[in-house]
Scaffold this motif. Structure first.
Motif, PDB file in Angstrom:
ATOM      1  N   ARG A   1       0.812  -1.210   0.000  1.00 20.32           N
ATOM      2  CA  ARG A   1       0.000   0.000   0.000  1.00 20.32           C
ATOM      3  C   ARG A   1       0.847   1.262   0.000  1.00 20.32           C
ATOM      4  O   ARG A   1       0.319   2.365   0.190  1.00 20.32           O
ATOM      5  CB  ARG A   1      -0.930   0.000   1.221  1.00 20.32           C
TER       6      ARG A   1
ATOM      7  N   THR B   1       5.276   0.636  -5.470  1.00 22.69           N
ATOM      8  CA  THR B   1       5.286  -0.483  -6.422  1.00 22.69           C
ATOM      9  C   THR B   1       6.510  -1.374  -6.253  1.00 22.69           C
ATOM     10  O   THR B   1       6.594  -2.434  -6.889  1.00 22.69           O
ATOM     11  CB  THR B   1       5.250   0.061  -7.856  1.00 22.69           C
TER      12      THR B   1
ATOM     13  N   VAL C   1      -2.179  -1.239 -11.847  1.00 27.32           N
ATOM     14  CA  VAL C   1      -3.136  -0.173 -11.559  1.00 27.32           C
ATOM     15  C   VAL C   1      -2.567   1.184 -11.937  1.00 27.32           C
ATOM     16  O   VAL C   1      -3.223   1.992 -12.590  1.00 27.32           O
ATOM     17  CB  VAL C   1      -3.526  -0.196 -10.065  1.00 27.32           C
ATOM     18  N   LEU C   2      -1.321   1.451 -11.534  1.00 29.45           N
ATOM     19  CA  LEU C   2      -0.737   2.780 -11.703  1.00 29.45           C
ATOM     20  C   LEU C   2      -0.119   2.994 -13.079  1.00 29.45           C
ATOM     21  O   LEU C   2      -0.176   4.098 -13.620  1.00 29.45           O
ATOM     22  CB  LEU C   2       0.318   3.008 -10.616  1.00 29.45           C
TER      23      LEU C   2
ATOM     24  N   ARG D   1      -7.006  -5.660 -11.552  1.00 30.13           N
ATOM     25  CA  ARG D   1      -6.556  -4.320 -11.191  1.00 30.13           C
ATOM     26  C   ARG D   1      -7.671  -3.491 -10.541  1.00 30.13           C
ATOM     27  O   ARG D   1      -7.381  -2.625  -9.710  1.00 30.13           O
ATOM     28  CB  ARG D   1      -6.027  -3.603 -12.432  1.00 30.13           C
ATOM     29  N   GLU D   2      -8.937  -3.750 -10.898  1.00 28.62           N
ATOM     30  CA  GLU D   2     -10.020  -3.003 -10.266  1.00 28.62           C
ATOM     31  C   GLU D   2     -10.094  -3.312  -8.772  1.00 28.62           C
ATOM     32  O   GLU D   2     -10.305  -2.411  -7.949  1.00 28.62           O
ATOM     33  CB  GLU D   2     -11.355  -3.331 -10.927  1.00 28.62           C
TER      34      GLU D   2
ATOM     35  N   TYR E   1      -7.575  -4.397  -6.874  1.00 26.21           N
ATOM     36  CA  TYR E   1      -6.407  -3.794  -6.233  1.00 26.21           C
ATOM     37  C   TYR E   1      -6.603  -2.286  -6.044  1.00 26.21           C
ATOM     38  O   TYR E   1      -6.214  -1.717  -5.022  1.00 26.21           O
ATOM     39  CB  TYR E   1      -5.155  -4.057  -7.064  1.00 26.21           C
ATOM     40  N   ALA E   2      -7.204  -1.629  -7.020  1.00 27.10           N
ATOM     41  CA  ALA E   2      -7.438  -0.192  -6.899  1.00 27.10           C
ATOM     42  C   ALA E   2      -8.439   0.113  -5.797  1.00 27.10           C
ATOM     43  O   ALA E   2      -8.276   1.079  -5.040  1.00 27.10           O
ATOM     44  CB  ALA E   2      -7.929   0.366  -8.234  1.00 27.10           C
ATOM     45  N   GLN E   3      -9.467  -0.703  -5.671  1.00 25.19           N
ATOM     46  CA  GLN E   3     -10.468  -0.472  -4.639  1.00 25.19           C
ATOM     47  C   GLN E   3      -9.883  -0.667  -3.252  1.00 25.19           C
ATOM     48  O   GLN E   3     -10.244   0.042  -2.317  1.00 25.19           O
ATOM     49  CB  GLN E   3     -11.652  -1.414  -4.846  1.00 25.19           C
TER      50      GLN E   3
ATOM     51  N   ARG F   1      -0.871  -0.491  -4.317  1.00 21.78           N
ATOM     52  CA  ARG F   1      -0.097   0.210  -5.348  1.00 21.78           C
ATOM     53  C   ARG F   1       0.637  -0.815  -6.213  1.00 21.78           C
ATOM     54  O   ARG F   1       1.774  -1.190  -5.928  1.00 21.78           O
ATOM     55  CB  ARG F   1       0.880   1.186  -4.693  1.00 21.78           C
TER      56      ARG F   1
END
Length: 442
Positions: free
Chosen positions: A228, A231, A327-328, A314-315, A317-319, A323
């Motif tokens: 969190r 990367t 996602v990034l 990735r959705e 992980y983003a929620q 990091r």
């Protein structure tokens, strides 16, 4: 009473009428995720503040709601007493933790698939090592490695309970669905975290035990914290995945670093040098280049495997606020996957034969799985779609066992024909004929 413009003005006192007049409906706001709540909660709250998880008034059955009673012309809500009701219908009866159910929960806390993979990679190093070993050392290495992996995965889940609850693929974990308490899970993690290194220290050697303890610290500590924050967590997690092969190598007595007694030895092809024809005795087998090749195999394999998976989810992980490159920076995520898919070729097809682990035939046969995975990683880098990411992830699942199987098949000094009983009988008949000739009179 004249100032109160309500239909109940003639039947209620001034204070009650004021309360009725100022009543406002609460604003209904739906939070998209836990990040929309400004009120932060400490991590200790998930251990001790159990009142946060009690059912609200909306979840209380109608039979247990307060009843209105009349007293001197006023409508008063009577306070609800659990003792008066006799049963707590708002609470679901906890399931009894039978030995079978508890063993299943422990298996889930250990992340069974990941633990099995860790043990298999450690045992592959034991099988590939030319150094001798015993059955007790082999079993102790497998059990100790499994205990270390179980401890690391348990502490990882304890710290990620509020975030696992937000992802579809992790919300069914034992701590999220409250199948076991965090305190119980902590006890299991501490027991396995102490038993694993202790078993490796007493039954194997201190080097393997230290590697097991380092695996727990890196995964449950550095990797979980960095997920969190940065990367870099993917690179730290790849180091964690590269430690089990080193544990298997040191369990057989192999050295990790060159020394005055043992330095790097290069086993060249037969047409370049006669070194490859030397027997693989213990002095030549304990080559520090071998554990480096095993580490690089697992280290670089992590990136195509995980980067393809992280792009697919990735959705989630983003929620949860993780990091990840998927996602990034999706393009960099695909670039790193392709880069390490290419690095696997020299890390395995060249370093494995050079270190003496396999014959040079492995350099030729391993090109087929390399080519398939590189093609999938290249398409993922070029197009960057979910279809390509799924191909990279699926290819990584069979790539590792196939490559380990080829390494075992081409292991230097391994004669599979004689091992399977397919060798010729001339070697066994020749000493007998010599013995019978010596016994005959001259």
């Amino acid at each position: 009473m004249k100032g109160v413009a309500t239909p109940f003005a003639g039947h209620a006192c001034r204070s009650c009428a004021t309360s009725i007049r100022n009543t406002r409906k609460p604003l209904q706001v739906r939070l998209a995720s836990t990040f929309a709540d400004r009120k932060s909660s400490a991590f200790s709250a998930f251990f001790f503040d159990n009142h946060r998880w009690l059912p609200t008034a909306k979840n209380v059955p109608p039979a247990s709601r307060p009843t209105a009673q009349a007293a001197r012309g006023h409508s008063i809500d009577a306070a609800y007493s659990p003792a008066a009701d006799g049963t707590l219908r708002a609470f679901r009866e906890a399931e009894v933790l039978t030995p079978r159910r508890l063993a299943k929960i422990y298996w889930q806390l250990s992340k069974s698939s990941l633990t099995v993979l860790v043990v298999l990679t450690a045992m592959s190093s034991v099988a590939l090592s030319p150094l001798p070993t015993t059955v007790p050392v082999l079993l102790s290495t497998a059990l100790g490695t499994a205990l270390c992996s179980a401890s690391a995965n348990t502490f990882n889940q304890i710290q990620e309970v509020p975030y696992d609850a937000q992802m579809a693929r992790t919300r069914n974990r034992p701590l999220v669905r409250r199948a076991i308490s965090p305190l119980h899970a902590t006890g299991f993690g501490m027991a396995t975290g102490i038993a694993g290194p202790a078993l490796l220290w007493t039954m194997v050697n201190p080097t393997t035990a230290l590697l097991g303890a380092a695996n727990i610290a890196l995964y449950a500590g550095a990797y979980t914290y960095l997920k969190r924050k940065s990367t870099i967590n993917t690179w730290v997690g790849s180091v964690v995945g590269g430690l089990p092969p080193l544990m298997g190598w040191t369990a057989c007595g192999g050295s990790l670093l060159p020394s005055s007694a043992q330095s790097f030895e290069l086993v060249l092809p037969s047409f370049m040098s006669s070194l490859s024809s030397l027997p693989t005795d213990a002095a030549l087998a304990d080559n520090p280049l071998a554990p480096l090749a095993l580490f690089l195999l697992m280290y670089s394999w992590q990136f195509p495997h995980f980067n393809g998976l992280s792009y697919l989810v990735r959705e989630s992980y983003a929620q949860a606020g993780y990091r990840m490159l998927g996602v990034l920076d999706p393009h960099k995520n695909a670039t790193v996957a392709l880069r390490h898919a290419l690095l696997l070729v020299p890390a395995t097809s060249l370093l494995m034969p050079l270190s003496g682990l396999t014959t040079w035939a492995f350099a030729v046969t391993s090109l087929v799985p390399h080519a398939i995975c590189i093609e999938a990683a290249y398409k993922f880098w070029k197009y960057g779609g979910e279809k390509q990411a799924r191909k990279v992830f699926q290819h990584s699942l069979w790539y590792l066992p196939v490559l380990l199987g080829l390494m075992m098949f081409h292991k230097r000094g391994m004669d599979w024909g004689s091992w399977a009983g397919l060798g010729s009988d001339e070697a066994t008949e020749e000493p007998v004929s010599e013995g019978s000739a010596s016994d005959s009179p001259a």
